[in-house]
Design an enzyme around this catalytic site. Structure first.
Site, PDB file in Angstrom:
ATOM      1  CG  ASP A  68      -9.122  -8.428   5.991  1.00 30.27           C
ATOM      2  OD1 ASP A  68      -8.329  -7.551   6.345  1.00 30.27           O
ATOM      3  OD2 ASP A  68      -9.857  -8.311   4.982  1.00 30.27           O
ATOM      4  CE  LYS A 118     -10.882  -5.444   4.598  1.00 33.02           C
ATOM      5  NZ  LYS A 118     -10.512  -6.316   3.482  1.00 33.02           N
ATOM      6  CE  LYS A 140      -7.016  -4.719   6.573  1.00 36.66           C
ATOM      7  NZ  LYS A 140      -7.142  -5.085   5.182  1.00 36.66           N
ATOM      8  CD  GLU A 195      -4.508  -7.707   5.793  1.00 32.33           C
ATOM      9  OE1 GLU A 195      -3.927  -7.015   6.637  1.00 32.33           O
ATOM     10  OE2 GLU A 195      -5.002  -7.223   4.765  1.00 32.33           O
ATOM     11  CB  VAL A 202      -0.977   0.006   1.204  1.00 33.70           C
ATOM     12  CG1 VAL A 202      -1.877   1.231   1.155  1.00 33.70           C
ATOM     13  CG2 VAL A 202      -1.821  -1.267   1.216  1.00 33.70           C
TER      14      VAL A 202
HETATM   15  P1  NAP Z   1       3.169  -4.784   3.685  1.00 32.46           P
HETATM   16  O1  NAP Z   1       3.319  -4.956   2.223  1.00 32.46           O
HETATM   17  O2  NAP Z   1       3.580  -5.900   4.579  1.00 32.46           O
HETATM   18  O3  NAP Z   1       3.999  -3.459   4.092  1.00 32.46           O
HETATM   19  C1  NAP Z   1       4.148  -3.029   5.409  1.00 32.46           C
HETATM   20  C2  NAP Z   1       5.170  -1.891   5.450  1.00 32.46           C
HETATM   21  O4  NAP Z   1       5.180  -1.353   6.757  1.00 32.46           O
HETATM   22  C3  NAP Z   1       6.607  -2.306   5.133  1.00 32.46           C
HETATM   23  O5  NAP Z   1       7.247  -1.304   4.386  1.00 32.46           O
HETATM   24  C4  NAP Z   1       7.265  -2.412   6.525  1.00 32.46           C
HETATM   25  O6  NAP Z   1       8.621  -2.057   6.566  1.00 32.46           O
HETATM   26  C5  NAP Z   1       6.499  -1.352   7.277  1.00 32.46           C
HETATM   27  N1  NAP Z   1       6.426  -1.662   8.710  1.00 32.46           N
HETATM   28  C6  NAP Z   1       5.801  -2.723   9.295  1.00 32.46           C
HETATM   29  N2  NAP Z   1       5.945  -2.637  10.642  1.00 32.46           N
HETATM   30  C7  NAP Z   1       6.672  -1.525  10.874  1.00 32.46           C
HETATM   31  C8  NAP Z   1       7.150  -0.907  12.059  1.00 32.46           C
HETATM   32  N3  NAP Z   1       6.932  -1.436  13.269  1.00 32.46           N
HETATM   33  N4  NAP Z   1       7.853   0.238  11.935  1.00 32.46           N
HETATM   34  C9  NAP Z   1       8.119   0.784  10.718  1.00 32.46           C
HETATM   35  N5  NAP Z   1       7.670   0.243   9.566  1.00 32.46           N
HETATM   36  C10 NAP Z   1       6.971  -0.893   9.657  1.00 32.46           C
HETATM   37  O7  NAP Z   1       1.664  -4.438   4.074  1.00 32.46           O
HETATM   38  P2  NAP Z   1       0.525  -3.823   3.124  1.00 32.46           P
HETATM   39  O8  NAP Z   1      -0.125  -4.907   2.341  1.00 32.46           O
HETATM   40  O9  NAP Z   1       1.062  -2.642   2.420  1.00 32.46           O
HETATM   41  O10 NAP Z   1      -0.563  -3.389   4.230  1.00 32.46           O
HETATM   42  C11 NAP Z   1      -0.393  -2.253   5.012  1.00 32.46           C
HETATM   43  C12 NAP Z   1      -1.686  -1.923   5.743  1.00 32.46           C
HETATM   44  O11 NAP Z   1      -2.722  -1.678   4.794  1.00 32.46           O
HETATM   45  C13 NAP Z   1      -2.228  -3.032   6.661  1.00 32.46           C
HETATM   46  O12 NAP Z   1      -2.897  -2.437   7.745  1.00 32.46           O
HETATM   47  C14 NAP Z   1      -3.250  -3.733   5.771  1.00 32.46           C
HETATM   48  O13 NAP Z   1      -4.251  -4.401   6.507  1.00 32.46           O
HETATM   49  C15 NAP Z   1      -3.822  -2.537   5.042  1.00 32.46           C
HETATM   50  N6  NAP Z   1      -4.466  -2.842   3.757  1.00 32.46           N
HETATM   51  C16 NAP Z   1      -3.815  -3.589   2.836  1.00 32.46           C
HETATM   52  C17 NAP Z   1      -4.410  -3.826   1.602  1.00 32.46           C
HETATM   53  C18 NAP Z   1      -3.747  -4.634   0.535  1.00 32.46           C
HETATM   54  O14 NAP Z   1      -4.381  -4.899  -0.494  1.00 32.46           O
HETATM   55  N7  NAP Z   1      -2.506  -5.054   0.706  1.00 32.46           N
HETATM   56  C19 NAP Z   1      -5.680  -3.285   1.340  1.00 32.46           C
HETATM   57  C20 NAP Z   1      -6.322  -2.511   2.324  1.00 32.46           C
HETATM   58  C21 NAP Z   1      -5.693  -2.289   3.526  1.00 32.46           C
HETATM   59  P3  NAP Z   1       9.753  -2.965   5.853  1.00 32.46           P
HETATM   60  O15 NAP Z   1       9.525  -2.703   4.401  1.00 32.46           O
HETATM   61  O16 NAP Z   1      11.032  -2.414   6.350  1.00 32.46           O
HETATM   62  O17 NAP Z   1       9.456  -4.367   6.265  1.00 32.46           O
HETATM   63  N1  HSE Z   2      -6.102  -8.666   2.784  1.00 35.88           N
HETATM   64  C1  HSE Z   2      -7.171  -7.806   2.442  1.00 35.88           C
HETATM   65  C2  HSE Z   2      -8.061  -8.470   1.416  1.00 35.88           C
HETATM   66  C3  HSE Z   2      -6.635  -6.514   1.906  1.00 35.88           C
HETATM   67  O1  HSE Z   2      -7.653  -9.492   0.851  1.00 35.88           O
HETATM   68  O2  HSE Z   2      -9.163  -7.992   1.185  1.00 35.88           O
HETATM   69  C4  HSE Z   2      -7.690  -5.458   1.728  1.00 35.88           C
HETATM   70  O3  HSE Z   2      -8.172  -5.010   2.953  1.00 35.88           O
END
Ligand code: NAP
Ligand code: HSE
Length: 430
Positions: free
Chosen positions: A203, A207, A107, A192, A17
Site C-alpha cells: 500500500d 502511494k 491507489k 485494506e 470510506v
Molecule cells: P471496504 O470497507 O471494503 O468497502 C468497499 C465497498 O465497495 C463495499 O461497500 C463493497 O460492497 C463495495 N464493492 C467492492 N467491490 C465491489 C464491486 N465489484 N461492485 C460493487 N461494489 C463493490 O473498503 P474501504 O476501506 O472503504 O476502501 C475503499 C477504497 O478506498 C479502497 O480503494 C481503499 O484502498 C481506499 N482507501 C481506504 C482508506 C481507509 O482508511 N479505509 C483510506 C484511503 C483509501 P459490499 O458492501 O456490498 O461488500
Molecule cells: N490501508 C491504508 C492505510 C488506508 O492503512 O494507510 C489508507 O490509504
C-alpha cells in the site's frame, strides 16, 4: 439566494470510506450552495451485495447494477471507493468515456494504471481526482501538483500507511503483540480488505509511486518501487532500537538524483528526535523538499472513515466548481519527463543487523572481517542475549552501498558459525 444548480453524483462502494463520504455529504449539504455555488447530491449508491442491511442512507438509492449509473446522463460525478483493479478500472474508463468526472481513493489503480486513466480523462475533457488515494486526510496530491509547481522537487519521504504505523506504535508503546495490533487496526477501518497490502508495504509502495510521479513529473509505477514490509520486525528489534535512541517506522522514500529516481518502502530505525518519530497511531506525515520552498511537511490522519472522506469531499467540491464554470479537464497528467529508476543495489544506506552466532572466540572477528572485505564499515556492535552455546549480536554499519551489504549477507549465509540472520533493517542517515 442565488440559484444553485444540483449536481448528481454516484457513490461506488458503501464500506468504510463510502459510508464516510455519505455522512459528509449530509453534514455539508447546507454549506454547499454558498461554498461551491452548486449542490452536489448523491443520487445513487452501487454495492456488491444488495441484501446486506445498510445503515444511514436512503435504501432507494442502492443498486448493484453499474449500468444504471453509467447510462444515466444526469450523473456528472462518479465517486469510486470500492477498491482493487477490476472492475474499478473498467468502470472508471466507462464513466470518463460517458463524460462523467471521477473521484477515486484507489491507489492500487492509480499506481498501476494512472497514465491510462488520466489520458482517458483528458480525451473526454473530464476531471479525474484522487486526493484520498495517498495519506488519507492529508492534502498532498494537490499541493504537489499545484501549490509546489514552482519547484524542482528532489525528495519525498514519509509515513504513508496508517495500519502499519498503528501496529508499530502499539507494539513499541504498549508492548502489544503484532497480531492483536493488526486486528485492532482492522476493526478501526484502517486496513485494506486484504491487510497483506498494508503489512508487506505494498500500500505504501503504491502511494510513493503516485507521489513520485507527480513530484518528479516522471511516471513511476508500483513495480518500480523496492518494497519490504514490517512482518520481519520483532519486539526484540524495537527494544534494541530503543536502546540506541531510535524507533522503528515503515518509511516510503523517493529521491530524484542525477543517477535516476530512487524509490522504496522499508522499515527504518529513526532517531527519536526526528520529526517523523513523533508521528504515531494512524497518523501519517510526508516531507517534501523543493529547490524553492525548501522543506515542507504535511501531517494528519492517514486512514479511516472520515479523514479519507474529507479528501474525497475536497475533490467533489473542486469538480463541482469546475462543472459550474464549464472548465472540467483543466488539470491532467503532469508526467512529461522520462527519468530512469535507479537500481536499489546502487543506493546507499546504514544497516542494523541482528544475528545469532556460535558463542566462541573469533566469531566476532570473522563477522567483522567479512564486512570489512566487502567494504562495509562497522559503527557499533552490541552483544546482549546469550544461551548455552550461542550469542545474539547486533551490528550497526556506517553508510554503505546496498550491493556490498548484500554480498556480505550472502557470505554469512554460507558460514556455519552464523546460525541465523534474524533481522536486517536500514538506519536513518540524516
Ligand atoms: P471496504 O470497507 O471494503 O468497502 C468497499 C465497498 O465497495 C463495499 O461497500 C463493497 O460492497 C463495495 N464493492 C467492492 N467491490 C465491489 C464491486 N465489484 N461492485 C460493487 N461494489 C463493490 O473498503 P474501504 O476501506 O472503504 O476502501 C475503499 C477504497 O478506498 C479502497 O480503494 C481503499 O484502498 C481506499 N482507501 C481506504 C482508506 C481507509 O482508511 N479505509 C483510506 C484511503 C483509501 P459490499 O458492501 O456490498 O461488500
Ligand atoms: N490501508 C491504508 C492505510 C488506508 O492503512 O494507510 C489508507 O490509504
Amino acid at each position: 439566494m442565488k440559484e444553485c444548480p444540483e449536481i448528481k453524483a454516484a457513490l461506488l462502494g458503501f464500506g468504510t470510506v463510502g459510508g464516510g463520504v455519505y455522512k459528509l455529504f449530509q453534514r455539508q449539504k447546507d454549506e454547499f450552495p454558498r461554498k461551491l455555488g452548486a449542490c452536489p447530491v448523491i443520487s445513487r449508491i452501487l454495492v456488491r451485495d444488495l441484501s446486506r442491511p445498510r445503515r444511514g442512507a436512503d435504501p432507494s438509492l442502492f443498486t448493484d447494477r453499474w449500468e444504471e449509473i453509467r447510462d444515466d446522463p444526469e450523473i456528472r460525478i462518479v465517486i469510486e471507493v470500492t477498491g482493487g483493479i477490476e472492475p474499478a478500472r473498467t468502470r472508471i474508463l466507462e464513466a470518463l468515456r460517458a463524460g462523467k468526472n471521477v473521484v477515486t481513493a484507489n491507489k492500487d489503480l492509480m499506481a498501476e494504471h494512472g497514465a491510462e486513466l488520466l489520458a482517458a480523462a483528458e480525451e473526454n475533457g473530464c476531471d479525474l481526482l484522487f486526493e484520498a488515494a495517498v495519506a488519507g486526510g492529508i492534502p498532498i496530491i494537490r499541493p504537489l501538483k499545484q501549490c509546489l509547481a514552482g519547484n524542482y522537487i528532489t525528495e519525498i519521504m514519509g509515513i504513508v500507511n496508517g495500519t502499519t504505523n498503528y501496529v508499530l506504535t502499539r507494539m513499541s508503546r504498549d508492548g502489544m503483540d503484532f497480531a492483536d495490533a493488526l486486528k485492532k487496526a482492522q476493526e478501526l477501518g484502517y486496513a485494506e480488505s486484504d491487510p497483506t497490502s498494508d503489512v508487506e508495504g505494498l500500500d505504501a509502495a503504491r502511494k510513493i509511486a503516485i507521489m513520485a510521479s507527480i513530484g518528479f513529473n516522471s511516471r513511476v509505477v508500483f513495480s518500480d518501487v523496492y518494497t519490504e514490509g514490517i512482518s520481519g520486525v520483532s519486539a526484540k528489534d524495537i527494544s534494541y532500537a530503543a536502546e540506541m535512541g531510535c524507533c522503528v517506522k515503515l518509511l516510503a522514500l523517493a529521491r530524484c538524483t542525477p543517477g535516476g529516481i530512487e524509490v522504496r518502502v522499508h522499515p527504518m530505525l529513526l532517531p527519536l528526535d526526528h520529526p517523523l518519530a513523533t508521528v504515531n497511531d494512524s497518523f501519517n506525515a510526508v516531507f517534501v523538499h523543493g529547490d524553492a520552498a525548501d522543506d515542507v511537511m504535511f501531517r494528519g490522519r492517514g486512514a479511516g472513515e472520515l479523514p479519507t472522506a474529507s479528501a474525497v469531499l475536497g475533490d467533489v467540491a473542486e469538480i463541482s466548481r469546475n462543472i459550474r464554470c464549464g472548465c472540467t479537464g483543466r488539470l491532467g497528467c503532469t508526467c512529461y519527463k522520462q527519468i530512469p529508476i535507479k537500481p536499489m543495489a546502487d543506493t546507499e544506506n546504514r544497516f542494523y543487523l541482528r544475528m545469532q552466532v556460535e558463542d566462541r572466540p573469533g566469531v566476532l572477528a570473522n563477522v567483522a572481517s567479512v564486512l570489512g572485505n566487502n567494504r562495509v564499515s562497522i559503527a557499533r556492535v552490541i552483544q546482549r542475549a546469550r544461551t548455552l552455546d550461542s550469542a545474539e549480536i547486533v551490528v550497526v554499519t556506517d553508510l554503505v552501498r546496498e550491493r556490498n551489504l548484500r554480498d556480505s549477507l550472502a557470505v554469512f549465509g554460507g558460514m556455519s558459525v552464523i546460525r541465523e540472520i534474524s533481522s536486517v533493517i536500514r538506519v536513518y542517515q540524516g
